[in-house]
Design a protein around this motif. Sequence first.
Motif, PDB file in Angstrom:
ATOM      1  N   THR A 111     -27.131  98.360  -5.402  1.00 28.65           N
ATOM      2  CA  THR A 111     -26.802  98.248  -6.820  1.00 28.65           C
ATOM      3  C   THR A 111     -28.031  98.451  -7.695  1.00 28.65           C
ATOM      4  N   LEU A 112     -29.152  97.860  -7.306  1.00 34.17           N
ATOM      5  CA  LEU A 112     -30.390  97.992  -8.075  1.00 34.17           C
ATOM      6  C   LEU A 112     -30.841  99.442  -8.131  1.00 34.17           C
ATOM      7  N   PHE A 113     -30.769 100.127  -7.011  1.00 32.48           N
ATOM      8  CA  PHE A 113     -31.198 101.531  -6.960  1.00 32.48           C
ATOM      9  C   PHE A 113     -30.346 102.398  -7.880  1.00 32.48           C
ATOM     10  N   LEU A 114     -29.026 102.253  -7.798  1.00 31.87           N
ATOM     11  CA  LEU A 114     -28.141 103.061  -8.649  1.00 31.87           C
ATOM     12  C   LEU A 114     -28.311 102.699 -10.121  1.00 31.87           C
ATOM     13  N   SER A 115     -28.593 101.434 -10.403  1.00 31.69           N
ATOM     14  CA  SER A 115     -28.811 101.013 -11.794  1.00 31.69           C
ATOM     15  C   SER A 115     -30.037 101.696 -12.379  1.00 31.69           C
ATOM     16  N   GLU A 116     -31.108 101.763 -11.590  1.00 26.69           N
ATOM     17  CA  GLU A 116     -32.335 102.412 -12.063  1.00 26.69           C
ATOM     18  C   GLU A 116     -32.094 103.892 -12.357  1.00 26.69           C
ATOM     19  N   LEU A 117     -31.378 104.556 -11.458  1.00 28.59           N
ATOM     20  CA  LEU A 117     -31.072 105.977 -11.680  1.00 28.59           C
ATOM     21  C   LEU A 117     -30.175 106.159 -12.903  1.00 28.59           C
ATOM     22  N   SER A 118     -29.167 105.305 -13.045  1.00 28.89           N
ATOM     23  CA  SER A 118     -28.219 105.419 -14.158  1.00 28.89           C
ATOM     24  C   SER A 118     -28.915 105.192 -15.491  1.00 28.89           C
ATOM     25  N   ASN A 119     -29.769 104.177 -15.564  1.00 32.33           N
ATOM     26  CA  ASN A 119     -30.463 103.863 -16.811  1.00 32.33           C
ATOM     27  C   ASN A 119     -31.356 105.000 -17.273  1.00 32.33           C
ATOM     28  N   ARG A 120     -31.890 105.759 -16.339  1.00 35.11           N
ATOM     29  CA  ARG A 120     -32.815 106.832 -16.695  1.00 35.11           C
ATOM     30  C   ARG A 120     -32.114 108.157 -16.979  1.00 35.11           C
ATOM     31  N   THR A 121     -30.845 108.250 -16.676  1.00 35.28           N
ATOM     32  CA  THR A 121     -30.136 109.529 -16.852  1.00 35.28           C
ATOM     33  C   THR A 121     -28.936 109.440 -17.788  1.00 35.28           C
ATOM     34  N   GLY A 122     -28.637 108.260 -18.289  1.00 34.84           N
ATOM     35  CA  GLY A 122     -27.517 108.122 -19.228  1.00 34.84           C
ATOM     36  C   GLY A 122     -26.182 107.847 -18.576  1.00 34.84           C
ATOM     37  N   GLY A 123     -26.164 107.625 -17.281  1.00 36.76           N
ATOM     38  CA  GLY A 123     -24.918 107.311 -16.599  1.00 36.76           C
ATOM     39  C   GLY A 123     -24.564 105.835 -16.733  1.00 36.76           C
ATOM     40  N   VAL A 124     -23.304 105.529 -16.422  1.00 31.70           N
ATOM     41  CA  VAL A 124     -22.823 104.143 -16.450  1.00 31.70           C
ATOM     42  C   VAL A 124     -22.382 103.773 -15.044  1.00 31.70           C
ATOM     43  N   LEU A 125     -23.061 102.799 -14.460  1.00 37.64           N
ATOM     44  CA  LEU A 125     -22.741 102.385 -13.092  1.00 37.64           C
ATOM     45  C   LEU A 125     -21.481 101.540 -13.073  1.00 37.64           C
ATOM     46  N   ARG A 126     -20.521 101.922 -12.244  1.00 33.07           N
ATOM     47  CA  ARG A 126     -19.304 101.143 -12.014  1.00 33.07           C
ATOM     48  C   ARG A 126     -19.424 100.548 -10.617  1.00 33.07           C
ATOM     49  N   GLU A 127     -19.970  99.348 -10.576  1.00 28.57           N
ATOM     50  CA  GLU A 127     -20.203  98.707  -9.285  1.00 28.57           C
ATOM     51  C   GLU A 127     -18.871  98.340  -8.633  1.00 28.57           C
ATOM     52  N   ALA A 128     -18.755  98.561  -7.343  1.00 29.44           N
ATOM     53  CA  ALA A 128     -17.527  98.270  -6.609  1.00 29.44           C
ATOM     54  C   ALA A 128     -17.782  97.169  -5.592  1.00 29.44           C
ATOM     55  N   GLU A 129     -16.748  96.398  -5.317  1.00 28.92           N
ATOM     56  CA  GLU A 129     -16.839  95.397  -4.258  1.00 28.92           C
ATOM     57  C   GLU A 129     -16.955  96.108  -2.913  1.00 28.92           C
ATOM     58  N   LEU A 130     -17.410  95.385  -1.912  1.00 25.47           N
ATOM     59  CA  LEU A 130     -17.429  95.944  -0.567  1.00 25.47           C
ATOM     60  C   LEU A 130     -16.017  96.338  -0.160  1.00 25.47           C
ATOM     61  N   LYS A 131     -15.902  97.417   0.573  1.00 24.69           N
ATOM     62  CA  LYS A 131     -14.585  97.864   1.023  1.00 24.69           C
ATOM     63  C   LYS A 131     -13.947  96.777   1.873  1.00 24.69           C
ATOM     64  N   GLY A 132     -12.670  96.510   1.619  1.00 25.50           N
ATOM     65  CA  GLY A 132     -11.958  95.463   2.346  1.00 25.50           C
ATOM     66  C   GLY A 132     -11.805  95.780   3.824  1.00 25.50           C
ATOM     67  N   MET A 133     -11.672  94.738   4.634  1.00 18.40           N
ATOM     68  CA  MET A 133     -11.556  94.938   6.077  1.00 18.40           C
ATOM     69  C   MET A 133     -10.297  95.719   6.436  1.00 18.40           C
ATOM     70  N   GLY A 134      -9.207  95.461   5.707  1.00 19.02           N
ATOM     71  CA  GLY A 134      -7.964  96.176   5.992  1.00 19.02           C
ATOM     72  C   GLY A 134      -8.107  97.674   5.823  1.00 19.02           C
ATOM     73  N   ARG A 135      -8.772  98.072   4.739  1.00 14.93           N
ATOM     74  CA  ARG A 135      -8.973  99.498   4.503  1.00 14.93           C
ATOM     75  C   ARG A 135      -9.938 100.092   5.519  1.00 14.93           C
ATOM     76  N   CYS A 136     -10.944  99.309   5.947  1.00 20.42           N
ATOM     77  CA  CYS A 136     -11.865  99.782   6.981  1.00 20.42           C
ATOM     78  C   CYS A 136     -11.112 100.063   8.280  1.00 20.42           C
ATOM     79  N   VAL A 137     -10.163  99.197   8.604  1.00 18.89           N
ATOM     80  CA  VAL A 137      -9.348  99.408   9.804  1.00 18.89           C
ATOM     81  C   VAL A 137      -8.554 100.698   9.675  1.00 18.89           C
ATOM     82  N   GLU A 138      -7.976 100.932   8.501  1.00 19.58           N
ATOM     83  CA  GLU A 138      -7.206 102.160   8.285  1.00 19.58           C
ATOM     84  C   GLU A 138      -8.092 103.396   8.447  1.00 19.58           C
ATOM     85  N   LYS A 139      -9.288 103.354   7.870  1.00 22.33           N
ATOM     86  CA  LYS A 139     -10.182 104.515   7.966  1.00 22.33           C
ATOM     87  C   LYS A 139     -10.598 104.771   9.401  1.00 22.33           C
TER      88      LYS A 139
END
Length: 385
Positions: free
Chosen positions: A112-140
């Motif tokens: 999160t910190l790394f993406l925030s630094e890049l976003s702040n310097r380029t005008g992007g807006v970071l949309r932080e996501a929760e860790l992928k759920g275990m159920g979806r990991c099983v599906e993948k």
Amino acid sequence: TTTTTTRMIPPRLVKLIEQVIHQHEKSLQLDVTHAKCHVEVLQQVYSSTRTAHKRVYQNIMEGVRLQPQFIAFVDRADEVERKFHGLAAPKQQHTKLVDLMNEAFQIKAKHTLFLSELSNRTGGVLREAELKGMGRCVEKAGLTRDKYANGNGLTTIRTTTNNNAPNEDSNSRSWEYHGVCDVVRGAVEFENMTQMFFFLELLIACDPSFQEEARERGWDADAVGIKQQIKVLRIKNRFGHGKASSGGWADCMINFVLLDAETDQSKQLQHVGHVCEVQLVHSNMMLARKNMGAHKQYERFRSALELLETLGHSEWTKAEDSRDVLLPPEQQQQQKQHQHHLQFADRKELSDAKIRLTELERKLDDTRKEQADTKQELADTKKEL
């Protein structure tokens, strides 16, 4: 370095979590078995949800393509993407899901910190996501057809014969999760392609193997205060021509590893660490996904797609997708001009028809007037008689 399951998860919970994961795996096996009897339904769901928001996305992308730096972004992303062609897909260090989640918890804040630094310097807006759920990991892990899957398309799910007798014990082999590379993920939104292009160049400049090339192009991550180094492992640029998803969605996905400053060069080359993901998204596309219900439709579409591919119907989905492949921009412009000419011809024909109708209405009024005059003459004659 490899972490243990007890470092982040209390030992007393490890067994319980593994039992929950196992239940997810068994449930997925039942879903696949049940889906075999409903292939036509899955195909209907796939066809209907695939195109639900496709036209909206395509219309948005027509405007995005006109933005400055769009071509520069696509060219650069494609150039870097080609460097990974023919290479093995990224793999996590761990094959057990509980170990993978444990490692993800440890790396999340750094990501999160790394993406925030890049976003702040380029005008992007970071949309932080929760860790992928275990159920979806099983599906993948179980439904993704890739180099980790067996010949039947399933990573570890047992298959059945025609007489429904299992030909592989689901407990005889462990499930493998090293192909799930988006447990730690995030999206960065950009209002224009110039911002996205800057973000891409700066992120690439954080990879030691690209630094010399990046500096020649005028990009130096260290000079702008970004000390974190990474190892880029894969890029999927869906902004390129013909690369959008079958549902019309376009973004740029990048997998990478955050390098430790204490890690020696030999280990860096082996990209030891947790594979993370970031998606670069145009804000107009994200607006459509959020406010027009596209994400719920996408989840239904994705489930149908993964089940169909798992059951061996990938050729059908490819044929379905090929029916409406986007034309190149030049052909799209020609198509628009052709449609404009057709619309003009239709308008002219409609105008001519209106003129003819007005003329017929005038003649009808004249005929009615003549009939009225004739009736009056007959009435006058009868009166005289």
